[in-house]
Design a protein around this motif. Structure first.
Motif, PDB file in Angstrom:
ATOM      1  N   LYS A   1       0.838  -1.208   0.000  1.00  0.00           N
ATOM      2  CA  LYS A   1       0.000   0.000   0.000  1.00  0.00           C
ATOM      3  C   LYS A   1       0.868   1.252   0.000  1.00  0.00           C
ATOM      4  O   LYS A   1       0.573   2.229  -0.699  1.00  0.00           O
ATOM      5  N   ASP A   2       1.947   1.239   0.783  1.00  0.00           N
ATOM      6  CA  ASP A   2       2.864   2.389   0.814  1.00  0.00           C
ATOM      7  C   ASP A   2       3.498   2.609  -0.565  1.00  0.00           C
ATOM      8  O   ASP A   2       3.637   3.746  -1.024  1.00  0.00           O
ATOM      9  N   PHE A   3       3.892   1.514  -1.223  1.00  0.00           N
ATOM     10  CA  PHE A   3       4.472   1.645  -2.558  1.00  0.00           C
ATOM     11  C   PHE A   3       3.462   2.263  -3.524  1.00  0.00           C
ATOM     12  O   PHE A   3       3.815   3.123  -4.339  1.00  0.00           O
ATOM     13  N   LEU A   4       2.215   1.836  -3.449  1.00  0.00           N
ATOM     14  CA  LEU A   4       1.197   2.392  -4.344  1.00  0.00           C
ATOM     15  C   LEU A   4       0.988   3.878  -4.068  1.00  0.00           C
ATOM     16  O   LEU A   4       0.861   4.684  -5.000  1.00  0.00           O
ATOM     17  N   ARG A   5       0.975   4.263  -2.802  1.00  0.00           N
ATOM     18  CA  ARG A   5       0.767   5.670  -2.465  1.00  0.00           C
ATOM     19  C   ARG A   5       1.875   6.555  -3.026  1.00  0.00           C
ATOM     20  O   ARG A   5       1.628   7.704  -3.407  1.00  0.00           O
ATOM     21  N   MET A   6       3.111   6.035  -3.090  1.00  0.00           N
ATOM     22  CA  MET A   6       4.210   6.854  -3.602  1.00  0.00           C
ATOM     23  C   MET A   6       4.339   6.781  -5.126  1.00  0.00           C
ATOM     24  O   MET A   6       5.159   7.483  -5.707  1.00  0.00           O
ATOM     25  N   THR A   7       3.520   5.943  -5.765  1.00  0.00           N
ATOM     26  CA  THR A   7       3.619   5.744  -7.206  1.00  0.00           C
ATOM     27  C   THR A   7       2.652   6.659  -7.949  1.00  0.00           C
ATOM     28  O   THR A   7       1.445   6.624  -7.674  1.00  0.00           O
ATOM     29  N   PRO A   8       3.129   7.476  -8.863  1.00  0.00           N
ATOM     30  CA  PRO A   8       2.209   8.284  -9.680  1.00  0.00           C
ATOM     31  C   PRO A   8       1.231   7.386 -10.416  1.00  0.00           C
ATOM     32  O   PRO A   8       1.604   6.319 -10.918  1.00  0.00           O
ATOM     33  N   LEU A   9      -0.023   7.793 -10.489  1.00  0.00           N
ATOM     34  CA  LEU A   9      -1.029   6.946 -11.108  1.00  0.00           C
ATOM     35  C   LEU A   9      -0.711   6.621 -12.562  1.00  0.00           C
ATOM     36  O   LEU A   9      -1.103   5.566 -13.061  1.00  0.00           O
ATOM     37  N   GLU A  10       0.016   7.511 -13.227  1.00  0.00           N
ATOM     38  CA  GLU A  10       0.340   7.240 -14.630  1.00  0.00           C
ATOM     39  C   GLU A  10       1.355   6.114 -14.792  1.00  0.00           C
ATOM     40  O   GLU A  10       1.649   5.696 -15.911  1.00  0.00           O
ATOM     41  N   LEU A  11       1.875   5.588 -13.671  1.00  0.00           N
ATOM     42  CA  LEU A  11       2.809   4.471 -13.725  1.00  0.00           C
ATOM     43  C   LEU A  11       2.208   3.181 -13.151  1.00  0.00           C
ATOM     44  O   LEU A  11       2.933   2.235 -12.859  1.00  0.00           O
TER      45      LEU A  11
END
Length: 270
Positions: A199-209
């Protein structure tokens, strides 16, 4: 709203499960990208694609629409490299025709954590063959990185034309940030329901990626869940939406835009 599953393994389903799996894909119009782990896996995936096409046509879909439902990709998973030639020229002669044929390469990589039977140098040789083939054509490559995140990041520097997608990353945060800085897309799936780190990784990932995956049919049961059906992708869209504070409709639009922007030219028929 059309769902798509960027990473699944249709050939891993049991024969008695396949009719229901194909039915769900067709009925729900789930655009499915089925990865292969070796040559036999690829051949079986192509057979399953034909089953889905036939079922979709029976349901009234056009042949063109039916073919777009499923894309089959070729790759050699690191755990399956132990059953292939260990000499580079022999491996190249065997695998290159498949790497040239596939619309993108999936699933390849390194596993220095779980895989104990295949020597690291053999895994590396096979990954380099795949990366070189992809680099020559500017293809997308979906990468398994378990326990070898740093090694794979460094290897990618020598193949600038590749479009890397990192599958189910759960390694060091520092290397993850480097993959993001490089513009690598990241798949997220059933693990969002179970792991605060993911979940932390997803939060730091721009949605376009971001790209959605199920890693069916083994991913969810491996984590302790029970749903290994194609419909699992709907939950994953919802989980991504929750973590990004978006509606499922907004997430669907963004994810489909990601697919179209990065992969349209690569998704030719096998």
């Amino acid at each position: 709203m059309q769902y798509f599953d960027f990473h699944t393994h249709l050939d891993f389903y049991k024969d008695e499960e396949l009719d229901g799996v194909c039915e769900q894909i067709v009925e729900n119009r789930i655009r499915t990208f089925s990865a292969s782990v070796n040559i036999d896996s690829y051949i079986r995936n192509l057979e399953i694609k034909n089953l889905i096409i036939q079922k979709a046509i029976e349901k009234g879909c056009s042949e063109a629409e039916s073919k777009k439902l499923v894309t089959i990709t070729f790759g050699v998973h690191p755990s399956y490299t132990k059953n292939l030639p260990e000499k580079e020229n022999e491996a190249l002669n065997l695998l290159l025709p498949y790497y040239e044929r596939t619309p993108f390469i999936s699933e390849v990589g390194l596993d220095f954590f779980w895989e104990k039977d295949c020597p690291k140098e053999v895994q590396v040789m096979h990954l380099l063959i795949a990366l070189d083939a992809a680099n020559k054509k500017g293809k997308t490559v979906l990468l398994h990185t378990k326990g070898a995140e740093k090694e794979i990041f460094e290897m990618l520097q020598d193949f600038p034309r590749i479009r890397p997608v990192i599958h189910w990353y759960d390694g060091p945060a520092g290397i993850y940030k480097k993959f993001l800085e490089k513009g690598c897309l990241q798949t997220f799936g059933c693990e969002l329901r179970y792991s605060n780190i993911i979940k932390d990784f997803l939060r730091m990932t721009p949605l376009e990626l971001v790209l959605p995956e199920t890693d069916n049919p083994t991913g969810e049961p491996w984590l302790g869940g029970s749903d290994s059906s194609p419909l699992l992708i709907k939950r994953i869209y919802s989980d991504i939406a929750d973590e990004k504070s978006k509606s499922v409709e907004e997430i669907s639009f963004i994810l489909n835009d990601n697919l179209g922007r990065f992969y349209k030219e690569n998704l030719t028929e096998e």
